[in-house]
Motif scaffolding. Sequence first.
Motif, PDB file in Angstrom:
ATOM      1  N   PRO A 144       0.846  -1.196   0.000  1.00 39.94           N
ATOM      2  CA  PRO A 144       0.000   0.000   0.000  1.00 39.94           C
ATOM      3  C   PRO A 144       0.875   1.238   0.000  1.00 39.94           C
ATOM      4  O   PRO A 144       1.845   1.309   0.741  1.00 39.94           O
ATOM      5  CB  PRO A 144      -0.794  -0.130   1.299  1.00 39.94           C
ATOM      6  N   ARG A 145       0.555   2.216  -0.837  1.00 33.79           N
ATOM      7  CA  ARG A 145       1.360   3.422  -0.933  1.00 33.79           C
ATOM      8  C   ARG A 145       0.741   4.524  -0.078  1.00 33.79           C
ATOM      9  O   ARG A 145      -0.420   4.870  -0.236  1.00 33.79           O
ATOM     10  CB  ARG A 145       1.460   3.888  -2.391  1.00 33.79           C
ATOM     11  N   TYR A 146       1.532   5.073   0.818  1.00 33.36           N
ATOM     12  CA  TYR A 146       1.043   6.122   1.703  1.00 33.36           C
ATOM     13  C   TYR A 146       0.854   7.408   0.917  1.00 33.36           C
ATOM     14  O   TYR A 146       1.713   7.818   0.149  1.00 33.36           O
ATOM     15  CB  TYR A 146       2.035   6.357   2.848  1.00 33.36           C
ATOM     16  N   THR A 147      -0.292   8.075   1.116  1.00 34.87           N
ATOM     17  CA  THR A 147      -0.628   9.285   0.391  1.00 34.87           C
ATOM     18  C   THR A 147      -0.708  10.459   1.351  1.00 34.87           C
ATOM     19  O   THR A 147      -1.552  10.461   2.247  1.00 34.87           O
ATOM     20  CB  THR A 147      -1.991   9.133  -0.325  1.00 34.87           C
ATOM     21  N   PRO A 148       0.173  11.469   1.216  1.00 38.51           N
ATOM     22  CA  PRO A 148       0.117  12.631   2.099  1.00 38.51           C
ATOM     23  C   PRO A 148      -1.202  13.382   1.961  1.00 38.51           C
ATOM     24  O   PRO A 148      -1.886  13.285   0.942  1.00 38.51           O
ATOM     25  CB  PRO A 148       1.292  13.501   1.623  1.00 38.51           C
ATOM     26  N   ALA A 149      -1.544  14.149   3.004  1.00 37.86           N
ATOM     27  CA  ALA A 149      -2.779  14.937   2.986  1.00 37.86           C
ATOM     28  C   ALA A 149      -2.755  15.916   1.828  1.00 37.86           C
ATOM     29  O   ALA A 149      -1.732  16.499   1.489  1.00 37.86           O
ATOM     30  CB  ALA A 149      -2.927  15.692   4.306  1.00 37.86           C
ATOM     31  N   GLY A 150      -3.930  16.089   1.197  1.00 37.63           N
ATOM     32  CA  GLY A 150      -4.057  17.078   0.152  1.00 37.63           C
ATOM     33  C   GLY A 150      -3.623  16.613  -1.218  1.00 37.63           C
ATOM     34  O   GLY A 150      -3.662  17.379  -2.169  1.00 37.63           O
ATOM     35  N   SER A 157       8.343   4.647   9.285  1.00 37.15           N
ATOM     36  CA  SER A 157       6.888   4.527   9.209  1.00 37.15           C
ATOM     37  C   SER A 157       6.442   3.189   9.776  1.00 37.15           C
ATOM     38  O   SER A 157       7.254   2.294  10.031  1.00 37.15           O
ATOM     39  CB  SER A 157       6.428   4.659   7.752  1.00 37.15           C
ATOM     40  N   GLY A 158       5.141   3.046   9.988  1.00 36.16           N
ATOM     41  CA  GLY A 158       4.601   1.830  10.599  1.00 36.16           C
ATOM     42  C   GLY A 158       4.926   0.571   9.839  1.00 36.16           C
ATOM     43  O   GLY A 158       5.105  -0.504  10.430  1.00 36.16           O
ATOM     44  N   GLY A 192       8.653   9.740   8.759  1.00 32.25           N
ATOM     45  CA  GLY A 192       7.371   9.053   8.657  1.00 32.25           C
ATOM     46  C   GLY A 192       6.376  10.088   8.167  1.00 32.25           C
ATOM     47  O   GLY A 192       6.557  10.662   7.090  1.00 32.25           O
ATOM     48  N   SER A 193       5.357  10.382   8.974  1.00 33.88           N
ATOM     49  CA  SER A 193       4.462  11.490   8.631  1.00 33.88           C
ATOM     50  C   SER A 193       5.168  12.826   8.858  1.00 33.88           C
ATOM     51  O   SER A 193       4.745  13.860   8.348  1.00 33.88           O
ATOM     52  CB  SER A 193       3.192  11.428   9.489  1.00 33.88           C
ATOM     53  N   ASN A 235       7.687   4.187  14.480  1.00 33.29           N
ATOM     54  CA  ASN A 235       6.592   4.824  15.198  1.00 33.29           C
ATOM     55  C   ASN A 235       6.300   6.235  14.705  1.00 33.29           C
ATOM     56  O   ASN A 235       5.797   7.066  15.469  1.00 33.29           O
ATOM     57  CB  ASN A 235       6.931   4.875  16.690  1.00 33.29           C
ATOM     58  N   MET A 236       6.595   6.507  13.441  1.00 35.31           N
ATOM     59  CA  MET A 236       6.428   7.869  12.939  1.00 35.31           C
ATOM     60  C   MET A 236       5.333   7.982  11.888  1.00 35.31           C
ATOM     61  O   MET A 236       5.294   8.933  11.114  1.00 35.31           O
ATOM     62  CB  MET A 236       7.760   8.409  12.404  1.00 35.31           C
ATOM     63  N   GLY A 237       4.405   7.002  11.842  1.00 35.07           N
ATOM     64  CA  GLY A 237       3.215   7.142  11.014  1.00 35.07           C
ATOM     65  C   GLY A 237       3.407   6.739   9.574  1.00 35.07           C
ATOM     66  O   GLY A 237       3.934   5.669   9.269  1.00 35.07           O
ATOM     67  N   GLY A 238       2.957   7.610   8.654  1.00 36.02           N
ATOM     68  CA  GLY A 238       2.995   7.297   7.230  1.00 36.02           C
ATOM     69  C   GLY A 238       4.376   7.502   6.634  1.00 36.02           C
ATOM     70  O   GLY A 238       5.352   7.730   7.334  1.00 36.02           O
TER      71      GLY A 238
END
Length: 791
Positions: free
Chosen positions: A151-157, A287-288, A330-331, A361-364
């Motif tokens: 799965p590819r992480y998609t930043p906000a916006g 990232s997770g 991460g995020s 532990n830094m999210g996306g």
Amino acid sequence: MVKCCGLVSETNIPVPLKNISVDLQVQDHIVSVSSSLQYVNEELSPLEAVFVFPLPADAAVCHFSAKIGEQEIVAEVQDRQSAKDQYDDAVSSGQQAFLLEESEESSDVFRLSVGCLSPGQKATVTIIYVMELAVQADHALRFCLPAVLNPRYTPAGSGGGIVSEVSSVSAVPYSLSLGVHVRSSNPVSKLESNCRLDPVEFLNSDHTHATVSLSPGHMFDKDVEVFVYYENTHQPTAVVEAGVATAPPGSLMADPVLMISLYPEFPEEVMSSLVSQGEFVFVIDRSGSMDCMMHHGEGAQMRIQSAKDTLLLLLKSLPMGCYFNIYGFGSHFESFFPQSVVYSQDTMEEAVKRVQQMGANMGGTEILEPLKHIYSQPCFPDHPRQLFIFTDGEVCNTKQVLDLVKSNVFSHRCFSFGIGEGASSALISGMAREGSGHAQFITGADRMQPKVMQSLRFALQPAVDNISVTWTLPDGVSVETLSPPIRVLFRGQRAIIYAQLKGQSSGSCEGAVMMKYNLKNQPVTNQINFTLKPAQDTGLAVHRLAVRSVIGRLEQEERAGGADVEEIKRKMVELSIQAGVSCVHTAFIGINKNNRETVKGPLLQRRVPTQRQSYLFGMPAMGRMARSCAARVLGSPPMFMSCAPMMMPQAQMMKCSATPPIPFYSSMIECDEISQPEEAEPQQDPLLQLITLQKAAGFWELGASLAHVIGKAEDQVTNQKPDKVDGSVWATVLALIWLNGFKKDDQVEWQFMAMKAVSWIHSQKVGTLSQCVCAGNLLLDCQVSEDMLGI
């Protein structure tokens, strides 16, 4: 108990892919890959199947067809929007249609839509692509058939497009058959794979034609790697491919195209010398998804732990006086130091402590912002910046990242590492290509450390620069180089040059190309002569790879913006259609216009499910919350997306970037907590312990910790020390003997540490080294000579 909301039919039967058949035709260092996917609609209603799958980033997709019964529909390349409109019109009117399109965000992700399959109807979809084979450290050519699309992480916006449609569902058993046929100008020495192969069969006496197959019964549950070994690997090659007679005169497809392959063999005495300066910036994905296992075999580490162990090794291997820094992302992102610091005992110790505290532990996965920050930092004079990036490659804005790396190519070199199966080849290979560096993929049971240390050697070796290419051609013939300029060439890298030959020679049919460059301020020349007579049976592979190279350059120009964007797009579409090679602005469209019976009834949409990892999103299913991880794909083209009507739309879910992807998946999963027995504390690798004990300057201290690592009591080690020998010198000699005596097979990992240790010993001007070595061999029951130690 774990429940996964997967996409299944109304009768709880997944849309079935029955079999995947792959045929590899290898010609020297190019491969043509034909993948056939066989499936059937077992439902009672007409069906539209949609699935997403990975392909190598630099592959040129050149054929797409579907066979239904005895009817074969061969798709054509058309303008993307026109193709989608035709597909929608055909499906809405009940006609059978097929659409294949490339992701706008990442060139290694494709979506295939199969419309209007009648109940009980069978279909076979065939996709053909051509690509160059990557060179490995042992000179093998590597082909990888991806079985995983993360799965590819998609930043906000940002709109994730096709890449946001990737997720995992329940296990679906697909089988794979794979055949490999190799033809080469050089003899084939061996063919290997990470999967079980039947015996290799040589089809001629000089071993230039060989074939091998994957052993029957293989379930496509991991990436399949094939390694081709040739004799005379450094011999340059040149292939001239004839153009297409029906193509517009003067076009790339009408003229002959030349492909030059240079694989220089650098002098060992030059390449063994290492520089001691540089700024080394290590960028670690936290990232997770880095909490996933490296592989699913026995003894597998978590990805983040393997990265931490590798960082420790890198920190111990850096030369004194260089600069370094470590970033985690991460995020958001953070760095160990506000800016790179001088490598010393104090800064190294601080970095080691912080590495030990790192977690996934830094999210996306947002890699763009830390790269922007790094590039904004001023470089240090006489310390060239070397960027090492570790990631499992789960980003959706791949092309933005590559454009950023390319725009900063003259201020740094980029070495990239894809961790685990499913890492984006477009991202990993692209960053290294645009950053004039080197890419490595760590898959299966591969250890990360040897591959990373190989790249560190590249970074420390003298740079091959001032590269120029000159042509010698007969009168009447001119050349237009289609490949981008080669900026840096490492030992073990192949240089590929594509060129369009224009005009006609009335006399000589011979030409030559000369590559000149500087290696450690010494001029080096490589020349290859070639005939203008076209080769036989190349099947337009050279033309299509050349077109893919040109399209890639035009894509970057388009993203850079400017007044000529529409003209650039027009050129890309024209090239794509003429060559029959897909690009971001075109798509393959096929419609069964001979089908006299249109499909009746409501059309069901099914997204073909993918196999779920045995570790649910990277964590054991019992007693742990789900984490985002690799979606198990079945096929290369078998990697398919999945969703369910009761879920939030996938694209909308992937946009929620304020928190890591965990909420997206935990909303799809119900886990009952089950207690687990406490796990025993794993024993630390002695080599890793020895690495930890080494000081930044290269020496070890005499004490209980060192004695424990080498398997002796402290008093034994102390009492055996020769008289008038400093304790640290004795300890360092013992460490070197232990490494050579017990860890020789891992030398690629500790060679830089050993070089630092030897350099430190020399600086101590010890007069009793022979006595130390003899005493150390006696204590450790080894037979290591001073020459082996390098002292």
